[in-house]
Design a protein around this motif. Structure first.
Motif, mmCIF file in Angstrom:
data_model
loop_
_atom_site.group_PDB
_atom_site.id
_atom_site.type_symbol
_atom_site.label_atom_id
_atom_site.label_comp_id
_atom_site.label_asym_id
_atom_site.label_seq_id
_atom_site.Cartn_x
_atom_site.Cartn_y
_atom_site.Cartn_z
ATOM 1 N N GLY A 371 40.858 -1.510 9.401
ATOM 2 C CA GLY A 371 40.649 -2.901 9.003
ATOM 3 C C GLY A 371 39.221 -3.335 9.233
ATOM 4 N N GLU A 372 38.873 -4.473 8.661
ATOM 5 C CA GLU A 372 37.531 -5.018 8.827
ATOM 6 C C GLU A 372 37.274 -5.316 10.290
ATOM 7 N N ARG A 373 36.060 -4.981 10.737
ATOM 8 C CA ARG A 373 35.718 -5.182 12.144
ATOM 9 C C ARG A 373 34.257 -5.593 12.259
ATOM 10 N N HIS A 374 33.787 -5.772 13.468
ATOM 11 C CA HIS A 374 32.410 -6.201 13.671
ATOM 12 C C HIS A 374 31.441 -5.189 13.062
ATOM 13 N N MET A 375 30.347 -5.706 12.524
ATOM 14 C CA MET A 375 29.350 -4.850 11.891
ATOM 15 C C MET A 375 28.598 -4.038 12.949
ATOM 16 N N ILE A 376 28.533 -2.744 12.719
ATOM 17 C CA ILE A 376 27.869 -1.846 13.654
ATOM 18 C C ILE A 376 26.507 -1.447 13.083
ATOM 19 N N MET A 377 25.442 -1.747 13.815
ATOM 20 C CA MET A 377 24.095 -1.408 13.350
ATOM 21 C C MET A 377 23.795 0.046 13.727
ATOM 22 N N SER A 378 24.285 0.945 12.898
ATOM 23 C CA SER A 378 24.197 2.370 13.220
ATOM 24 C C SER A 378 23.236 3.130 12.324
ATOM 25 N N GLY A 379 22.712 2.486 11.282
ATOM 26 C CA GLY A 379 21.821 3.164 10.350
ATOM 27 C C GLY A 379 22.549 4.015 9.330
ATOM 28 N N GLU A 380 23.892 3.889 9.271
ATOM 29 C CA GLU A 380 24.647 4.745 8.353
ATOM 30 C C GLU A 380 24.427 4.360 6.891
ATOM 31 N N TYR A 381 24.111 3.102 6.594
ATOM 32 C CA TYR A 381 23.817 2.710 5.213
ATOM 33 C C TYR A 381 22.556 3.437 4.714
ATOM 34 N N ASP A 382 21.546 3.476 5.586
ATOM 35 C CA ASP A 382 20.249 4.033 5.173
ATOM 36 C C ASP A 382 20.336 5.513 4.827
ATOM 37 N N LYS A 383 21.301 6.219 5.381
ATOM 38 C CA LYS A 383 21.429 7.656 5.127
ATOM 39 C C LYS A 383 21.877 7.954 3.701
ATOM 40 N N VAL A 384 22.534 6.987 3.065
ATOM 41 C CA VAL A 384 23.064 7.228 1.717
ATOM 42 C C VAL A 384 22.441 6.313 0.666
ATOM 43 N N LEU A 385 21.449 5.519 1.049
ATOM 44 C CA LEU A 385 20.827 4.581 0.110
ATOM 45 C C LEU A 385 19.340 4.889 -0.011
ATOM 46 N N PRO A 386 18.931 5.645 -1.028
ATOM 47 C CA PRO A 386 17.523 6.043 -1.167
ATOM 48 C C PRO A 386 16.657 4.952 -1.790
ATOM 49 N N MET A 387 16.628 3.790 -1.145
ATOM 50 C CA MET A 387 15.814 2.676 -1.610
ATOM 51 C C MET A 387 14.975 2.168 -0.450
ATOM 52 N N ASP A 388 13.835 1.603 -0.769
ATOM 53 C CA ASP A 388 12.911 1.128 0.253
ATOM 54 C C ASP A 388 13.297 -0.281 0.688
ATOM 55 N N ILE A 389 14.493 -0.396 1.275
ATOM 56 C CA ILE A 389 14.964 -1.678 1.797
ATOM 57 C C ILE A 389 15.698 -1.426 3.114
ATOM 58 N N PHE A 390 15.813 -2.473 3.931
ATOM 59 C CA PHE A 390 16.608 -2.394 5.155
ATOM 60 C C PHE A 390 18.005 -2.906 4.828
ATOM 61 N N ALA A 391 18.890 -1.970 4.469
ATOM 62 C CA ALA A 391 20.185 -2.340 3.905
ATOM 63 C C ALA A 391 21.048 -3.146 4.872
ATOM 64 N N GLU A 392 21.127 -2.714 6.125
ATOM 65 C CA GLU A 392 21.999 -3.396 7.079
ATOM 66 C C GLU A 392 21.512 -4.815 7.359
ATOM 67 N N TYR A 393 20.203 -4.972 7.468
ATOM 68 C CA TYR A 393 19.648 -6.309 7.713
ATOM 69 C C TYR A 393 19.851 -7.212 6.495
ATOM 70 N N LEU A 394 19.776 -6.639 5.300
ATOM 71 C CA LEU A 394 20.028 -7.419 4.088
ATOM 72 C C LEU A 394 21.474 -7.904 4.048
ATOM 73 N N ILE A 395 22.412 -7.031 4.376
ATOM 74 C CA ILE A 395 23.828 -7.433 4.405
ATOM 75 C C ILE A 395 24.041 -8.550 5.416
ATOM 76 N N LYS A 396 23.424 -8.451 6.581
ATOM 77 C CA LYS A 396 23.560 -9.505 7.592
ATOM 78 C C LYS A 396 22.986 -10.828 7.091
ATOM 79 N N ALA A 397 21.864 -10.760 6.398
ATOM 80 C CA ALA A 397 21.244 -11.985 5.868
ATOM 81 C C ALA A 397 22.141 -12.634 4.820
ATOM 82 N N ILE A 398 22.803 -11.815 3.986
ATOM 83 C CA ILE A 398 23.705 -12.363 2.973
ATOM 84 C C ILE A 398 24.901 -13.028 3.635
ATOM 85 N N ILE A 399 25.482 -12.359 4.626
ATOM 86 C CA ILE A 399 26.636 -12.941 5.324
ATOM 87 C C ILE A 399 26.252 -14.255 5.989
#
Length: 448
Positions: A371-399
């Motif tokens: 189930g949905e749980r607290h967001m873990i800042m583990s860097g796992e998004y960056d391993k599969v997203l080959p873009m020059d952005i901070f994906a986890e921080y962007l998701i937090k900003a959207i939320i």
């Protein structure tokens, strides 16, 4: 000489049920439907009435806020129903097809001799302009935008994705005509994969070719934009599905709207996975009939990672290149649950022993397994997203609905599909694609 761009990040997921490079015959259905939800960001206004007769190429609905953007009927026939949902939202416009198809004749044209404005007007008149999307916001674009570039990605590398080279066979002239037409409106970039060898791709004219060498999601057009010409605030780029390029080319070469596309019928619950030539708006029952297994099934209008949950009563989307069927999984009964060693299940972080067996194909179901749980800042998004952005921080900003932070972190150059793999590996079980879409809608409303 094509530019080669190597990508190190990403993840290839090998699933059972990939469509064989052969075609199966799908009988023409009696009823077709065009769904406005296929064109994100557009508010439809229906311009036909029930019982009215239309030809293939006639407009069924237009963009309410930009009426010159029409959306063409895939078939000729009688408008049988305008289906509406809550608050009278238009869900689809159904057309009962004629036995003998009739087409609106828009006249043959040579895009090489046309101006950019003439190409734009031809697409508007034929109801095909709405197939062009844009960044920022990842929506169907408007005719008054002036893009700095147009991007076409011919590389499809999502799990079970349809092979565009196979679809391209027999459509080479239309594809080139479509590219030439796009190049008249703005500089056009064609992204292909390192393994793609089709002459119509590697020797395409009137475009700049970029070869992307890497794992999924190297084929995402947003990833390609990020590496070739990133989108800054105030800038616009257009993105076009390669099949839509063929639609455009057919319009100029024949003078008619022909929305026939080659889709992959795939998934481990499909008995004979293969390709089929079908029209946009074909009922999924016609495509899947007598070709799927038993049990609780998840029918997906599109890809396993980015498609929409559907049913046999659904209709093929305008941008759909796969129809996928997998197990729902809610009736699975696993002894000892997650504690078992599991030799036949896929794991990104080697939690199961299946990684010892090397590269193999897996059968995955639709379960989230948690189930949905607290967001873990583990860097796992960056391993599969080959873009020059901070994906986890962007998701937090959207939320947090922090628009300034969203802009600083690069929301203008992303689309929901760019986060499909991140959503798959996310240990927090967040609906990242939905979160990104909400953020883009919020930003578009703020900047309106």
């Amino acid at each position: 000489m094509a530019n080669v761009i190597k990508l190190r990040k990403g993840l290839d997921i090998n699933l059972k049920g990939k469509a064989l490079l052969e075609k199966t015959i799908v009988k023409a259905g009696a009823e077709y439907a065009l769904t406005p939800d296929s064109f994100v960001g557009m508010t439809p206004k229906v311009v036909v009435k029930e019982g009215e007769h239309v030809k293939a190429g006639d407009a069924l609905f237009v963009n309410k806020h930009c009426p010159e953007v029409k959306f063409a009927s895939p078939v000729s026939g009688q408008v049988s129903e305008v289906v509406r949902g809550e608050r009278r939202k238009v869900l689809c416009v159904k057309v009962t097809a004629d036995a003998q198809q009739q087409f609106v004749d828009f006249g043959k044209k040579d895009p090489a001799t046309m101006s950019g404005e003439a190409v734009r007007q031809a697409l508007l008149d034929a109801g095909l302009f709405g197939y062009i999307n844009q960044l920022p916001y990842a929506i169907s674009t408007w005719p008054d935008t002036n893009p700095k570039a147009i991007f076409v990605s011919a590389l499809r590398d999502m799990p079970l994705a349809a092979d565009f080279e196979f679809e391209l066979q027999g459509n080479e002239q239309d594809f080139q005509a479509g590219l030439t037409a796009l190049s008249k409106m703005a500089k056009t970039y064609l992204g292909i994969g390192a393994a793609q060898k089709a002459d119509a791709l590697v020797n395409a004219k009137d475009v700049e070719i970029n070869i992307f060498d890497g794992k999924c999601p190297a084929g995402n057009v947003g990833v390609q934009v990020n590496h070739v010409s990133p989108v800054n605030k105030g800038e616009v780029v257009w993105t076009v599905d390669p099949t839509a390029v063929i639609f455009f080319g057919r319009l100029f070469n024949t003078g008619k709207v022909n929305l026939t596309r080659t889709v992959a019928i795939c998934g481990d619950k499909v008995q004979n996975p293969a390709y089929a030539d079908v029209l946009v708006g074909t009922k999924l029952d016609s495509i899947l009939k007598d070709n799927i297994g038993d049990g609780k099934l998840r029918i997906i209008n599109g890809n396993v990672l980015t498609g929409e949950k559907s049913s046999m009563d659904g209709y093929l989307g305008a941008h759909t290149s796969e129809v996928t069927v997998i197990s729902e999984g809610d009736d699975a009964d696993e002894m000892l649950g997650w504690i078992m060693p599991r030799f036949n299940q896929f794991s990104v972080n080697r939690s199961y022993f299946s990684w010892l067996f090397g590269k193999k194909d897996y059968s995955l179901d639709a379960r989230i397994k948690g189930g949905e749980r607290h967001m873990i800042m583990s860097g796992e998004y960056d391993k599969v997203l080959p873009m020059d952005i901070f994906a986890e921080y962007l998701i937090k900003a959207i939320i947090a609905e922090d628009i300034d932070k969203m802009e600083q972190l690069g929301i203008y150059e992303v689309s929901p599909e760019d986060f499909a793999l991140a959503e798959f590996v996310d240990s927090s079980k967040l609906e990242l694609q939905k979160i990104v879409r909400n953020g883009l809608n919020m930003l578009r409303k703020e900047n309106a």
